[in-house]
Design a protein around this motif. Structure first.
Motif, PDB file in Angstrom:
ATOM      1  N   TYR B 422      33.498  40.936 -26.883  1.00  8.65           N
ATOM      2  CA  TYR B 422      33.627  40.587 -28.568  1.00  8.65           C
ATOM      3  C   TYR B 422      34.581  41.526 -29.325  1.00  8.65           C
ATOM      4  CZ  TYR B 422      30.865  45.037 -28.606  1.00  8.65           C
ATOM      5  OH  TYR B 422      30.114  46.024 -28.714  1.00  8.65           O
ATOM      6  N   SER B 423      35.215  42.426 -28.768  1.00  9.16           N
ATOM      7  CA  SER B 423      36.123  43.054 -29.693  1.00  9.16           C
ATOM      8  C   SER B 423      37.693  42.773 -29.229  1.00  9.16           C
ATOM      9  CB  SER B 423      36.110  44.678 -29.566  1.00  9.16           C
ATOM     10  OG  SER B 423      36.258  45.299 -28.431  1.00  9.16           O
ATOM     11  N   GLY B 425      39.218  39.788 -29.831  1.00  9.23           N
ATOM     12  CA  GLY B 425      39.650  39.030 -30.899  1.00  9.23           C
ATOM     13  C   GLY B 425      40.164  39.894 -32.109  1.00  9.23           C
ATOM     14  N   LEU B 426      39.435  40.592 -32.324  1.00  6.94           N
ATOM     15  CA  LEU B 426      39.640  41.901 -33.605  1.00  6.94           C
ATOM     16  C   LEU B 426      40.980  42.683 -33.268  1.00  6.94           C
ATOM     17  CD1 LEU B 426      39.006  42.993 -36.138  1.00  6.94           C
ATOM     18  CD2 LEU B 426      37.649  44.834 -35.011  1.00  6.94           C
ATOM     19  N   TYR B 548      41.859  36.515 -37.745  1.00 10.75           N
ATOM     20  CA  TYR B 548      40.265  36.982 -37.666  1.00 10.75           C
ATOM     21  C   TYR B 548      39.118  35.967 -37.471  1.00 10.75           C
ATOM     22  CZ  TYR B 548      42.640  41.361 -38.880  1.00 10.75           C
ATOM     23  OH  TYR B 548      43.367  42.488 -38.973  1.00 10.75           O
ATOM     24  N   ASP B 549      39.766  34.612 -37.573  1.00  4.97           N
ATOM     25  CA  ASP B 549      38.913  33.645 -37.564  1.00  4.97           C
ATOM     26  C   ASP B 549      38.824  33.410 -35.857  1.00  4.97           C
ATOM     27  OD1 ASP B 549      38.075  33.642 -40.120  1.00  4.97           O
ATOM     28  OD2 ASP B 549      39.595  32.029 -40.483  1.00  4.97           O
ATOM     29  N   ASP B 550      40.011  33.469 -35.240  1.00  3.72           N
ATOM     30  CA  ASP B 550      40.002  32.914 -34.033  1.00  3.72           C
ATOM     31  C   ASP B 550      39.167  34.029 -33.146  1.00  3.72           C
ATOM     32  OD1 ASP B 550      42.058  31.614 -34.986  1.00  3.72           O
ATOM     33  OD2 ASP B 550      43.713  32.337 -34.178  1.00  3.72           O
ATOM     34  N   ASP B 551      38.530  33.662 -31.910  1.00  2.88           N
ATOM     35  CA  ASP B 551      38.186  34.393 -30.974  1.00  2.88           C
ATOM     36  C   ASP B 551      37.041  35.103 -31.602  1.00  2.88           C
ATOM     37  OD1 ASP B 551      40.507  33.919 -29.268  1.00  2.88           O
ATOM     38  OD2 ASP B 551      41.521  35.065 -30.790  1.00  2.88           O
ATOM     39  N   GLN B 552      36.392  34.816 -32.643  1.00  8.47           N
ATOM     40  CA  GLN B 552      35.287  35.385 -33.143  1.00  8.47           C
ATOM     41  C   GLN B 552      34.109  35.246 -32.182  1.00  8.47           C
ATOM     42  OE1 GLN B 552      34.842  35.336 -37.463  1.00  8.47           O
ATOM     43  NE2 GLN B 552      33.703  37.075 -37.210  1.00  8.47           N
TER      44      GLN B 552
END
Lengths: 552, 552
Positions: B422-423, B425-426, B548-552
């Protein structure tokens, strides 16, 4: 009454006043009263000076029966002591600070117990002892609280001293202070209601705090100035509205402060977010109030999104207790007498069915230590860079755009000396362009408040967390070290070590999740602000461009 | 052969080598040969040194019959001289520079006759005298040309010396050098064909050059490197394509230079735009070539939009003569032997039917002087400001954005230590944001070339014009002063003064019109560039935000 002590580890005095002592040496101790972890005495070479109390073991026969037994007992002597003192059932010190005090230096968030601007204003009944300006509590019987680790070598030497499963020699060790050691040694005991249970579940890879089934948030309104004692006293009051009650309560900064102290002592391995700094700079009162409010909002967001912190009694009391003075005092006293603080906190933890692999836990903890170190370093760099960038925008960038704007305006004014009709339109347009550039200069000056300051606030909040974690990690490491060194008592110790590890890893996992969430949303906010900033500039320039078509 | 001279005005020697002389004093002059406007002699106090030649009047009896009578004659003596020299029918000096030489110091445009990088390369037949590195021509018989006004007081003192309608005492006066005086005194004479007629019409408030009935423009292609003498010599060749022929001709910088010299001597009260500087800095050859080309484009735009300059023979020859060497030389020689230069230029002017009111002319001229002074001051300020702003964007602004970008990237790297899904993408998004900021830093560094440099080029062009105008105005003022002081000869003098005034005001009017046009279009260009610059930044940031929307 010269006492004798056996030296446990070599110590090389490095600073004036210190003396060197060697393992197994018998030294004379002048007084058993420690001075911030140091003892005064004489070594076999006749040198007189200070050495660390934790490096020596007083000779049993000479142990004084005095109640002020501050860490001078041999492991056995302490092991023989009754665990009766370990649960201090009442803390009559509302400002009792816990072990994280002073660890967040440098950030806007801090935990120091300095007198607040409105602190001297009584807000409770006389049963609370009066606070001095520094307001530190008297130490509870067995686990003294201090603001700093006095020995420079405490954590390194700590490992050595855990050769047997006994008490830690260093009373200033976080492992000891937090109650971690007491819990591990089976000294914690308290009645845990079902409602007090804190569940750690197994996530995909990590233990996690059980998800909050009743999530809520809480808004903080602009503070209002209140007065009491016929206007003699004034203070700022914050209106808090939690979404799960939707009823506003009013709190002052000192209420936050009191709550913070409760939380810190209550939860040994949870990173309680630091409160925003309390010193009013006076000169920029409005700035300060706005900054504090922003800090409190960050603080509150972290609190309400933490599954454990959000639903603990004292926080709920803080969020929901209305104006009824009596109810407030009751809840306050209850919180201050909470049985489940420190060591007993671990009694409330319910772990996943399968115990963790200790080696894996150790690896994860090590990985996290590396992570926090890097993040901490980068936060420092980033805060400096952002601060510098803000400053440049507010001064240099602004000045440059305004100088260009001014030179356009001056050129427009020079052109106005030519009064012919066909030049009037251009003159106006150039003058307008000049004004636009001056406005853009202002935009640059105002922008950092919108998009850099919030990042800086976020970094400060996380700087606070990063300052908390070494202690949290230390508690887990202390437990792990003890368990590894003593395979005999595996069953119970391992179980309790597993509890501490689960709680620690769950907290680390929570930290990562909120970090990703907070940084994502803050970066998005920053970029959106930047985009609208540049769009605003573009619009201003487009406006100026149109003027050149007019009046042509 | 010590000559005597009567002092006309007080002069206070201020510098070493100068002596003070008082009005009516009789001084000894050692030699009548001037040294850049100065004479050497002895005053009545026995002091020996220099004083301005124009401050004294040689005693008639002592006037040498020598041909080198350089401004030492008394007014009467000169008035008695024959006007035969006034129209120099052939100038065998192709690099003759005219009176505007050196007046535009500091701008990128200049008129100095320094050796061009390809100047030493022969391009004409042997009939042209060879040029030294500085290439100044030998002075024509009556109107010596120099690069600077030698006397610091010349223009102030000039007014005093015009007490009678005679020759001006100061041979370095623009009024004299331009041929304005000779024309006013009726000494100009030449055959003017109909095609040479230059018409001044009455506009709404001002005399104006008759609008160009055949307007055209001319493009300048990127220069190409050419070689000759089997590669021994290389030079840059510019392809010019005028719209009225649509046939490309190739010209070198020295052709521009030669043309410029022709125009300057040809048109006393027209502001011939300065050519871009010729010194190649060598190190930045490409930059230099690009800068020169831009300067030549500005120059060409001014030329083709000037009703008089655009259609004059020499310019048309320059624009339209093809590769035929013989045709080129013929046109070249014709231009160099042009009869209508200097004083005779005024013979070609056809004025509006109603003569101008001289008082009104004077007011307009005064207003224009104020205008040019203000504009000149503001150009200096603006050029400095713009230069500084460019520098800041290319260094400071770039650095700030890149530092912020770098700190984002470093934070992203620190975050990558947390390998949880979960990190990821960020982390990517933050890294991308960092890169975006670094790119924005580059945008800032590149931008000034797009929108500030062109303004700076424009300012340089106008700085050249503003440097021309004091001389132009001086010619008109000289005529006006002479006419005012001598009402007796009103008829003819007034008529000729009216011609000079009409031409001067028409040129001023043209200056204003092109100024409004040029600054309007350049400001528009600047704003459009700025808008697309900020839009580019916005797009980059919007791109980053999406991550920031991708891979969230």
């Amino acid at each position: 009454m010269a006492l004798k002590a056996r030296v446990l580890y070599d110590f090389h005095g490095e600073n004036p006043g210190e003396i060197s002592i060697a393992e197994n040496e018998l030294v004379t101790v002048f007084t058993e009263e420690e001075l911030e972890g140091w003892l005064e005495g004489e070594n076999t070479r006749g040198e007189v000076g200070l050495f660390p109390a934790s490096y020596v073991e007083l000779i049993k026969d000479h142990i004084s029966s005095s109640a002020s037994n501050n860490g001078l007992s041999s492991p056995k002597a302490i092991a023989a002591q009754s665990p009766a003192h370990t649960s201090h059932t009442s803390s009559d010190s509302p400002s009792h600070r816990g072990f994280k005090v002073g660890s967040g230096g440098g950030s806007i968030f801090n935990t120091s117990q300095g007198s607040d601007d409105d602190w001297d204003d009584d807000w409770d009944d006389g049963s609370t002892p009066a606070h001095g300006p520094q307001g530190f509590s008297t130490t509870p019987p067995m686990y003294p609280v201090t603001t700093s680790l006095p020995s420079r070598r405490s954590s390194q030497q700590q490992a050595k001293s855990s050769a047997t499963v006994g008490r830690n020699l260093n009373r200033f060790s976080t492992f000891v202070k937090s109650g971690g050691e007491a819990f591990l040694l089976g000294e914690a005991s308290a009645f845990v209601k079902d409602g007090d249970k804190i569940v750690v579940v197994m996530g995909k890879h990590w233990p996690e705090w059980q998800e909050d089934p009743y999530p809520f948030t809480c808004t903080i309104d602009d503070p209002t100035k209140q007065t009491k004692f016929k206007g003699m006293k004034s203070y700022m009051s914050y209106g808090l509205t939690p979404t799960h009650t939707n009823v506003q309560v009013n709190r002052r900064y000192k209420h936050f402060d009191w709550l913070y102290a409760r939380l810190v002592e209550r939860f040994p391995v949870i990173s309680v977010p630091h409160l925003p700094e309390k010193q009013a700079t006076g000169r920029f009162e409005e700035d300060f109030i706005s900054k504090r409010r922003k800090g409190l909002i960050w603080w509150m967001n972290h609190m309400t999104s933490h599954p454990v912190l959000a639903h603990c009694d004292v926080f709920q009391h803080f969020l929901t207790c209305g104006a009824d003075e009596k109810a407030w005092k009751m809840g306050k006293r209850k919180a201050e007498r909470d049985d489940l603080v420190g060591a007993n906190f671990f009694l409330t933890i319910s772990t996943p069915a399968v115990p963790l692999d200790l080696q894996e836990v150790e690896n994860k903890i090590e990985g996290f230590k590396t992570f926090t170190k890097r993040m901490d370093e980068n936060i420092v760099v980033m805060n400096t860079t952002i601060g510098e960038f803000s400053r440049k925008q507010m001064t240099g960038f602004k000045k440059e755009y305004q100088k260009v704007g001014q030179s356009f305006r001056l050129l427009g004014q020079a052109f106005e000396l030519d009064q012919q009709a066909y030049s009037a339109g251009l003159n106006r347009a150039i003058a307008y362009t000049g004004e636009s550039y001056e406005a853009i200069g202002e935009y640059f000056a105002e922008q950092p408040r919108q998009d850099l300051e919030p990042i800086s606030d976020l970094l400060d909040l996380y700087k606070g967390h990063l300052a908390n974690f070494p202690d949290i990690v230390h508690v887990q490491k202390g437990a792990l070290t003890k368990v590894k060194d003593c395979p005999k008592q595996e069953g119970e110790l391992h179980e309790r070590c597993n509890i501490i590890s689960c709680a620690t890893l769950a907290e680390i996992q929570h930290f990562h999740r909120t970090r990703v969430r907070d940084f994502r949303s803050q970066m998005q906010h920053h970029l959106r602000q930047q985009i609208s900033f540049f769009q605003k500039i573009t619009a201003k320039l487009e406006d100026a461009l149109l003027k050149y078509d007019d009046d042509q």
